[in-house]
Design a protein around this motif. Structure first.
Motif, short mmCIF file in Angstrom:
data_model
loop_
_atom_site.label_atom_id
_atom_site.label_comp_id
_atom_site.label_asym_id
_atom_site.label_seq_id
_atom_site.Cartn_x
_atom_site.Cartn_y
_atom_site.Cartn_z
N ALA A 49 0.84 -1.21 0.00
CA ALA A 49 0.00 0.00 0.00
C ALA A 49 0.87 1.26 0.00
O ALA A 49 0.62 2.20 -0.77
CB ALA A 49 -0.94 -0.01 1.20
N CYS A 50 1.92 1.25 0.85
CA CYS A 50 2.81 2.43 0.92
C CYS A 50 3.55 2.63 -0.40
O CYS A 50 3.66 3.76 -0.91
CB CYS A 50 3.84 2.26 2.03
SG CYS A 50 3.16 2.59 3.63
N GLY A 51 4.09 1.53 -0.94
CA GLY A 51 4.85 1.62 -2.19
C GLY A 51 3.99 2.09 -3.34
O GLY A 51 4.43 2.87 -4.19
N TYR A 52 2.74 1.65 -3.35
CA TYR A 52 1.82 2.03 -4.44
C TYR A 52 1.45 3.52 -4.33
O TYR A 52 1.33 4.22 -5.34
CB TYR A 52 0.58 1.14 -4.36
CG TYR A 52 -0.31 1.17 -5.58
CD1 TYR A 52 0.21 1.12 -6.86
CD2 TYR A 52 -1.70 1.26 -5.44
CE1 TYR A 52 -0.61 1.15 -7.98
CE2 TYR A 52 -2.53 1.29 -6.54
CZ TYR A 52 -1.98 1.25 -7.81
OH TYR A 52 -2.80 1.29 -8.91
N PHE A 53 1.31 4.00 -3.10
CA PHE A 53 1.06 5.43 -2.88
C PHE A 53 2.27 6.24 -3.34
O PHE A 53 2.13 7.28 -4.01
CB PHE A 53 0.77 5.69 -1.39
CG PHE A 53 0.53 7.13 -1.08
CD1 PHE A 53 -0.73 7.69 -1.26
CD2 PHE A 53 1.56 7.94 -0.64
CE1 PHE A 53 -0.95 9.03 -0.98
CE2 PHE A 53 1.35 9.28 -0.36
CZ PHE A 53 0.09 9.83 -0.53
N LEU A 54 3.47 5.77 -2.96
CA LEU A 54 4.69 6.49 -3.36
C LEU A 54 4.88 6.49 -4.88
O LEU A 54 5.41 7.45 -5.45
CB LEU A 54 5.92 5.88 -2.68
CG LEU A 54 6.04 6.17 -1.19
CD1 LEU A 54 7.23 5.42 -0.59
CD2 LEU A 54 6.19 7.67 -0.93
N ALA A 55 4.44 5.41 -5.53
CA ALA A 55 4.51 5.37 -7.00
C ALA A 55 3.64 6.48 -7.58
O ALA A 55 4.03 7.15 -8.55
CB ALA A 55 4.05 4.01 -7.52
N ASP A 56 2.47 6.70 -6.98
CA ASP A 56 1.59 7.78 -7.45
C ASP A 56 2.28 9.12 -7.30
O ASP A 56 2.28 9.95 -8.21
CB ASP A 56 0.28 7.74 -6.64
CG ASP A 56 -0.79 8.63 -7.25
OD1 ASP A 56 -0.96 8.58 -8.49
OD2 ASP A 56 -1.45 9.37 -6.51
N PHE A 57 2.91 9.32 -6.12
CA PHE A 57 3.61 10.58 -5.89
C PHE A 57 4.75 10.76 -6.90
O PHE A 57 4.93 11.83 -7.47
CB PHE A 57 4.16 10.65 -4.46
CG PHE A 57 5.01 11.85 -4.23
CD1 PHE A 57 4.43 13.11 -4.10
CD2 PHE A 57 6.40 11.75 -4.18
CE1 PHE A 57 5.22 14.24 -3.93
CE2 PHE A 57 7.19 12.88 -4.01
CZ PHE A 57 6.60 14.12 -3.88
N ALA A 196 -2.60 10.60 -4.21
CA ALA A 196 -1.82 11.68 -3.59
C ALA A 196 -2.31 13.07 -4.02
O ALA A 196 -1.95 14.07 -3.39
CB ALA A 196 -0.35 11.52 -3.95
N ASN A 197 -3.13 13.15 -5.07
CA ASN A 197 -3.45 14.45 -5.66
C ASN A 197 -4.09 15.44 -4.69
O ASN A 197 -3.64 16.57 -4.55
CB ASN A 197 -4.35 14.26 -6.88
CG ASN A 197 -3.56 13.94 -8.13
OD1 ASN A 197 -2.44 14.42 -8.28
ND2 ASN A 197 -4.10 13.11 -8.99
#
Ligand SMILES: [Zn+2]
Ligand SMILES: [Zn+2]
Length: 229
Positions: A49-57, A196-197
């Motif tokens: 979940a964290c890595g996928y959020f960071l990918a978005d960022f 993240a938007n």
């Protein structure tokens, strides 16, 4: 100004696919023995979940940078990096006409060394390392799929799979991404899942980051609206 794709580009893209696939198989295989306990499963799930959020960022950061700084005719950087982002604003549907090699070849080439760096990490070393390893995999995977999700957000006839994924909220939706393609064209840069938007808008992240880099001397593009007062 329109870039002509070199005739050798598909060969390079195919090589990128093969290299990335081989490295990713090794990386994923090392995660296999770490689903024995509930704690391990929870750590992997939280890491993903964290890595996928960071990918978005990271997708947003690269997009914002290329929309905001330099020009299409800037030597080296212009044709290599900036042009594709500016073209996307002039012709958002262009990417929907690209084949799979053209769409993902560059990502495979860029992400192969990032993915390979995970082989230096030993996921069994510590629970925190297992969490970070799973986050790294999701980060690489999210970045790899970003172009596909972005394409699906523009697709006028999205596939059944794309429509189902849009409903889950796990990938960028057309409605969410439409905010970026509406005036002033300086919002919602993140294009993996868009998670993240809204956070970045609320803390005025892009505005502050732009001011910081302009103060460091980076040339703000002529293509974007003047800074907000
Ligand atoms: Zn843009
Ligand atoms: Zn777009």
């Amino acid at each position: 100004m329109s870039a002509v794709r070199p005739r050798w580009a598909p060969v390079l893209d195919a090589a990128g696919f093969v290299a990335f696939g081989a490295v990713a198989a090794f990386v994923l295989r090392r995660l296999g023995p770490h689903f024995d306990t509930g704690t391990e499963v929870a750590l992997v799930a939280a890491g993903v979940a964290c890595g996928y959020f960071l990918a978005d960022f990271s997708s947003g950061f690269a997009h914002w940078f290329c929309d905001t700084f330099f020009e299409e005719d800037t030597p080296v950087l212009g044709p290599l990096l900036i042009l594709a982002f500016r073209e996307h604003h002039r012709d958002p549907l262009k990417m929907t006409r690209h084949g799979i090699l053209e769409l993902h070849g560059d990502s495979c080439i860029a992400l192969t060394p990032v993915c390979a760096s995970l082989l230096l990490v030993q996921p069994a070393a510590h629970p925190v390392v297992l969490f970070a390893y799973a986050a790294g995999i999701a980060f690489v995977g999210g970045n790899l799929l970003t172009t596909q999700f972005h394409k699906w957000a523009h697709d006028r006839n999205p596939s059944l799979l794309a429509r189902l994924l849009h409903r889950t909220g796990l990938i960028l939706t057309p409605r969410h991404h439409a905010v970026h393609h509406a005036p002033p064209y300086q919002r919602y840069y993140c294009v993996t899942n868009g998670w993240a938007n809204e956070i970045l808008e609320r803390i005025r992240f892009w505005e502050r980051a732009e001011r910081f880099l302009v103060a460091l001397g980076l040339p703000r593009s002529r293509d974007i609206a003047p800074p907000a007062r």
